[in-house]
Scaffold this active site. Structure first.
Site, PDB file in Angstrom:
ATOM      1  N   GLY A   1       2.379   5.750  12.991  1.00 38.30           N
ATOM      2  CA  GLY A   1       3.111   4.568  13.443  1.00 38.30           C
ATOM      3  C   GLY A   1       2.574   4.019  14.766  1.00 38.30           C
ATOM      4  O   GLY A   1       2.415   2.809  14.931  1.00 38.30           O
TER       5      GLY A   1
ATOM      6  N   GLU B   1       9.431  17.530  14.364  1.00 33.66           N
ATOM      7  CA  GLU B   1       9.799  17.272  12.963  1.00 33.66           C
ATOM      8  C   GLU B   1       8.949  18.163  12.058  1.00 33.66           C
ATOM      9  O   GLU B   1       7.721  18.105  12.100  1.00 33.66           O
ATOM     10  CB  GLU B   1       9.553  15.803  12.604  1.00 33.66           C
ATOM     11  CG  GLU B   1      10.011  15.485  11.191  1.00 33.66           C
ATOM     12  CD  GLU B   1       9.693  14.063  10.754  1.00 33.66           C
ATOM     13  OE1 GLU B   1       8.528  13.644  10.898  1.00 33.66           O
ATOM     14  OE2 GLU B   1      10.610  13.376  10.274  1.00 33.66           O
TER      15      GLU B   1
ATOM     16  N   LYS C   1       0.848  -1.205   0.000  1.00 32.72           N
ATOM     17  CA  LYS C   1       0.000   0.000   0.000  1.00 32.72           C
ATOM     18  C   LYS C   1       0.878   1.247   0.000  1.00 32.72           C
ATOM     19  O   LYS C   1       1.433   1.641   1.026  1.00 32.72           O
ATOM     20  CB  LYS C   1      -0.915   0.034   1.230  1.00 32.72           C
ATOM     21  CG  LYS C   1      -1.989   1.107   1.084  1.00 32.72           C
ATOM     22  CD  LYS C   1      -2.353   1.788   2.369  1.00 32.72           C
ATOM     23  CE  LYS C   1      -1.665   3.092   2.628  1.00 32.72           C
ATOM     24  NZ  LYS C   1      -1.800   4.183   1.671  1.00 32.72           N
TER      25      LYS C   1
ATOM     26  N   GLU D   1       9.306   2.456  10.962  1.00 31.22           N
ATOM     27  CA  GLU D   1      10.340   3.481  10.775  1.00 31.22           C
ATOM     28  C   GLU D   1       9.614   4.811  10.705  1.00 31.22           C
ATOM     29  O   GLU D   1       8.735   4.993   9.861  1.00 31.22           O
ATOM     30  CB  GLU D   1      11.136   3.227   9.483  1.00 31.22           C
ATOM     31  CG  GLU D   1      12.135   2.113   9.578  1.00 31.22           C
ATOM     32  CD  GLU D   1      13.189   2.307  10.660  1.00 31.22           C
ATOM     33  OE1 GLU D   1      13.424   3.449  11.094  1.00 31.22           O
ATOM     34  OE2 GLU D   1      13.772   1.290  11.083  1.00 31.22           O
TER      35      GLU D   1
ATOM     36  N   GLY E   1       6.552   5.910   8.072  1.00 36.01           N
ATOM     37  CA  GLY E   1       5.722   7.110   8.007  1.00 36.01           C
ATOM     38  C   GLY E   1       5.892   7.925   9.270  1.00 36.01           C
ATOM     39  O   GLY E   1       6.938   7.851   9.933  1.00 36.01           O
ATOM     40  N   SER E   2       4.872   8.671   9.613  1.00 37.88           N
ATOM     41  CA  SER E   2       4.982   9.590  10.753  1.00 37.88           C
ATOM     42  C   SER E   2       4.808   8.849  12.085  1.00 37.88           C
ATOM     43  O   SER E   2       4.277   7.737  12.131  1.00 37.88           O
ATOM     44  CB  SER E   2       3.923  10.677  10.633  1.00 37.88           C
ATOM     45  OG  SER E   2       2.651  10.077  10.681  1.00 37.88           O
TER      46      SER E   2
ATOM     47  N   GLN F   1       1.682  20.183   3.158  1.00 37.87           N
ATOM     48  CA  GLN F   1       3.047  20.189   3.705  1.00 37.87           C
ATOM     49  C   GLN F   1       3.617  21.608   3.654  1.00 37.87           C
ATOM     50  O   GLN F   1       4.298  22.049   4.590  1.00 37.87           O
ATOM     51  CB  GLN F   1       3.934  19.217   2.914  1.00 37.87           C
ATOM     52  CG  GLN F   1       5.348  19.088   3.449  1.00 37.87           C
ATOM     53  CD  GLN F   1       5.431  18.516   4.870  1.00 37.87           C
ATOM     54  OE1 GLN F   1       4.862  17.472   5.150  1.00 37.87           O
ATOM     55  NE2 GLN F   1       6.119  19.207   5.770  1.00 37.87           N
TER      56      GLN F   1
ATOM     57  N   CYS G   1      13.503  11.685   6.323  1.00 34.10           N
ATOM     58  CA  CYS G   1      13.424  11.372   7.760  1.00 34.10           C
ATOM     59  C   CYS G   1      14.787  11.562   8.408  1.00 34.10           C
ATOM     60  O   CYS G   1      14.885  11.783   9.605  1.00 34.10           O
ATOM     61  CB  CYS G   1      12.937   9.949   7.947  1.00 34.10           C
ATOM     62  SG  CYS G   1      13.854   8.786   6.953  1.00 34.10           S
TER      63      CYS G   1
HETATM   64  P1  NAD Z   1       2.067   9.166   7.143  1.00 33.91           P
HETATM   65  O1  NAD Z   1       2.243   8.590   8.493  1.00 33.91           O
HETATM   66  O2  NAD Z   1       1.043  10.224   6.963  1.00 33.91           O
HETATM   67  O3  NAD Z   1       1.667   8.023   6.106  1.00 33.91           O
HETATM   68  C1  NAD Z   1       2.486   6.883   5.909  1.00 33.91           C
HETATM   69  C2  NAD Z   1       1.640   5.771   5.338  1.00 33.91           C
HETATM   70  O4  NAD Z   1       0.703   5.345   6.328  1.00 33.91           O
HETATM   71  C3  NAD Z   1       0.813   6.170   4.111  1.00 33.91           C
HETATM   72  O5  NAD Z   1       0.823   5.125   3.176  1.00 33.91           O
HETATM   73  C4  NAD Z   1      -0.573   6.346   4.699  1.00 33.91           C
HETATM   74  O6  NAD Z   1      -1.615   6.155   3.779  1.00 33.91           O
HETATM   75  C5  NAD Z   1      -0.589   5.248   5.751  1.00 33.91           C
HETATM   76  N1  NAD Z   1      -1.600   5.414   6.801  1.00 33.91           N
HETATM   77  C6  NAD Z   1      -2.216   6.548   7.204  1.00 33.91           C
HETATM   78  N2  NAD Z   1      -3.103   6.262   8.188  1.00 33.91           N
HETATM   79  C7  NAD Z   1      -3.043   4.932   8.412  1.00 33.91           C
HETATM   80  C8  NAD Z   1      -3.704   4.049   9.311  1.00 33.91           C
HETATM   81  N3  NAD Z   1      -4.619   4.498  10.175  1.00 33.91           N
HETATM   82  N4  NAD Z   1      -3.388   2.745   9.280  1.00 33.91           N
HETATM   83  C9  NAD Z   1      -2.453   2.287   8.420  1.00 33.91           C
HETATM   84  N5  NAD Z   1      -1.802   3.070   7.549  1.00 33.91           N
HETATM   85  C10 NAD Z   1      -2.084   4.382   7.542  1.00 33.91           C
HETATM   86  O7  NAD Z   1       3.508   9.667   6.669  1.00 33.91           O
HETATM   87  P2  NAD Z   1       3.880  10.469   5.329  1.00 33.91           P
HETATM   88  O8  NAD Z   1       3.378  11.865   5.473  1.00 33.91           O
HETATM   89  O9  NAD Z   1       3.515   9.682   4.117  1.00 33.91           O
HETATM   90  O10 NAD Z   1       5.484  10.453   5.409  1.00 33.91           O
HETATM   91  C11 NAD Z   1       6.227  11.377   6.141  1.00 33.91           C
HETATM   92  C12 NAD Z   1       6.716  10.773   7.435  1.00 33.91           C
HETATM   93  O11 NAD Z   1       7.428   9.579   7.178  1.00 33.91           O
HETATM   94  C13 NAD Z   1       7.691  11.657   8.191  1.00 33.91           C
HETATM   95  O12 NAD Z   1       7.387  11.649   9.558  1.00 33.91           O
HETATM   96  C14 NAD Z   1       9.041  10.986   7.958  1.00 33.91           C
HETATM   97  O13 NAD Z   1      10.018  11.240   8.935  1.00 33.91           O
HETATM   98  C15 NAD Z   1       8.649   9.566   7.912  1.00 33.91           C
HETATM   99  N6  NAD Z   1       9.666   8.757   7.231  1.00 33.91           N
HETATM  100  C16 NAD Z   1      10.434   7.919   7.981  1.00 33.91           C
HETATM  101  C17 NAD Z   1      11.421   7.163   7.380  1.00 33.91           C
HETATM  102  C18 NAD Z   1      12.272   6.225   8.184  1.00 33.91           C
HETATM  103  O14 NAD Z   1      12.801   5.281   7.606  1.00 33.91           O
HETATM  104  N7  NAD Z   1      12.423   6.427   9.480  1.00 33.91           N
HETATM  105  C19 NAD Z   1      11.628   7.255   5.997  1.00 33.91           C
HETATM  106  C20 NAD Z   1      10.829   8.126   5.269  1.00 33.91           C
HETATM  107  C21 NAD Z   1       9.836   8.862   5.891  1.00 33.91           C
END
Ligand code: NAD
Length: 481
Positions: free
Chosen positions: A230, A382, A172, A249, A225-226, A330, A283
């Protein structure tokens, strides 16, 4: 405009709702129209993956090696086209888009080798005549949930090990980057995977993501993701029956320390690259610069001078060094932090304003705050944009404690010519990755990636260490009679 579809159970299928994919460098340019999968599509993908798992998990290592190699080579053969699509869709520059695409190919090629290196252990038992064997097995169906900021590399570093170790995948991608996910999926499918082994389900996190997490047929979830999402993913994964293995992550607020003895030119390049390239949307971005007082003023002057020369423009234009922010929301977040920083009493030393370019897009000038206190929100939260803060500290000890004074722990860097401080920092930085005279962002693909504290949860990603998440260990005892 043709509707681009999902890939479920070996077929391209449409979903119910649709989403428009917009180029952030030119909001008049629609990259594509995508079918959004719903709960029923997601369940079908999971069931197809479950049905494919027995045969795929027992497939020969030569077959899996060949398939992963074909995927890696397929990505490399299309690197310019894929990199261009990525840059058009996400807004990183063309060079960054192609670089990330090559990285994705390298990851598939690396794991094509790892397929051949899965090993176990055979050891004596503490009981006479008994043999003990420790082997690794695939988990089953794995749900992969990815963010928008690395639209091909992050999917690659989850899909490649998942398939290499014999798991089936429901992928996804983030809603903002369906085109790259779709193009990557095409390459994967062309490599001739059996139907059901790999499924692409484009849709909302609250629908597709949550369905995967709650479904009993999914064994594990790998999420990037965030932090807020997470946490929810972890709680839902553990609350599900059966409980799911989960890997997270998440965010970062990565410190980069600059000591008095640093090579100034190296430090400025590390900071500019780490904080602002990829529009600061990494990130691992060096968003928190911690500078000792002896070099502070020289560093600020050199940094602002260097920032004046940065070319911020259409991601696809030759010569662009920094593309636009990914979308309006953003951009609003970044601008709101510029205001917050000023209200908190930090000094906006450079940038932070909206920029107009030939085409309508989400352009902003990279921003540098000085006179930043350790408890200001701009130094702790962040932002995920091209916004960096500079904290002035008196010496190395204060720099180290400021670097560790954060809820995050992904990457930490130091610029110094002192072996003593570099070694001490490597040992004492509370982060999963430490960089000396290098930006906090920018990693190799054959070694572990991940963090500590609020940045990560569960086993590391990438390199050999990926096996910790994508396999489960079995201990067998035999008494030959
Ligand atoms: P996000 O958390 O908004 O979304 C990430 C993913 O989660 C998307 O595919 C989204 O559709 C999905 N999602 C949203 N709600 C969900 C739910 N309730 N259940 C399951 N999945 C759900 O993050 P984003 O805005 O896409 O990305 C930016 C963030 O990602 C930043 O915080 C960044 O630091 C982090 N990031 C971390 C790493 C790492 O490896 N540590 C790498 C890249 C980005």
């Amino acid at each position: 405009m043709t509707l681009t579809t999902n890939y479920i159970a070996g077929e391209w299928v449409s979903g119910g709702a649709e989403t428009r994919d917009i180029n952030p460098s030119n909001t008049g340019d629609v990259v594509g129209q995508f079918a959004m999968a719903g709960e029923a599509d997601t369940v079908r993908a999971i069931e197809a993956a479950r049905a494919a798992f027995p045969a795929w998990s027992r497939s020969g290592i030569q077959e899996r090696h060949d398939i992963l190699k074909r995927i890696g080579e397929g990505i490399l053969a299309r690197k310019d086209e894929l990199g261009r699509l990525l840059a058009r869709e996400e807004g990183k520059t063309l060079a960054e888009g192609i670089g990330e695409t090559v990285r994705a190919a390298q990851i598939f090629l690396f794991f094509s080798g790892e397929v051949l290196r899965v090993a176990g252990e055979k050891i004596p038992s503490v009981r006479p005549n008994v043999d003990v064997e420790i082997t690794r097995e695939p988990l089953g169906v794995i749900g992969l949930i990815t963010p928008w900021n690395f639209p091909i590399a992050i999917p690659a570093w989850k899909i490649a090990p998942a398939l290499a170790y014999g798991n089936c995948v429901v992928f996804k991608p983030a809603e903002l980057v369906p085109a790259t996910a779709h193009a990557l999926s095409q390459v994967i499918i062309e490599a001739k995977l059996p139907a059901g082994v790999f499924n692409l389900v484009i849709g909302k996190g609250s629908v597709v993501g949550e369905t995967m997490i709650k479904h009993p047929g999914v064994a594990a979830i790998s999420f990037t993701g965030s932090v807020a999402t997470g946490r929810r993913v972890a709680a839902n994964s553990v609350g599900a029956t059966p409980m799911k293995k989960v890997q997270l992550e998440m965010g970062g607020k990565n410190p980069m320390v600059v000591l008095d003895d640093a090579d100034l030119a190296v430090a400025v390049e590390c900071a500019v690259n780490g904080a602002f390239f990829s529009t600061g949307q990494r990130c691992t971005a060096s968003s928190r610069l911690i500078v000792t007082s002896g070099i502070h003023d020289k560093f600020v002057a050199a940094m602002t001078e260097r920032m004046k020369g940065l070319v911020i423009d259409d991601a696809l234009k030759a010569g662009t060094q920094i593309g636009p922010v990914v979308d309006q929301s953003q951009l609003n977040q970044n601008l709101s932090y510029i205001k917050i920083g000023q209200e908190e009493g930090a000094k906006l030393a450079y940038g932070g304003e909206l920029l107009n370019r030939e085409t309508p897009g989400f352009y902003m000038a990279p921003a540098l705050f000085t006179e930043v206190g350790p408890n200001m929100r701009v130094a702790r939260e962040e932002i995920f944009g091209p916004v960096a803060t500079i904290q002035r500290v008196k010496d190395y000890d204060e720099a180290l404690s400021s670097a560790n004074d954060t809820e995050f722990g992904l990457s930490a860097g130091i610029c110094t010519t002192s072996l003593k401080y570099a070694s001490h920092f490597k040992r004492n930085a509370e982060a999963g990755m430490v960089m000396v005279n290098l930006p906090t962002a920018g990693v190799d693909y054959h070694v572990p990636f991940g963090g500590r504290k609020g940045s990560s949860y569960g086993p590391r990603e990438q390199g050999r260490y990926a096996a910790e998440f994508y396999t489960t260990v079995k201990t067998s005892y035999t008494l030959p009679v």
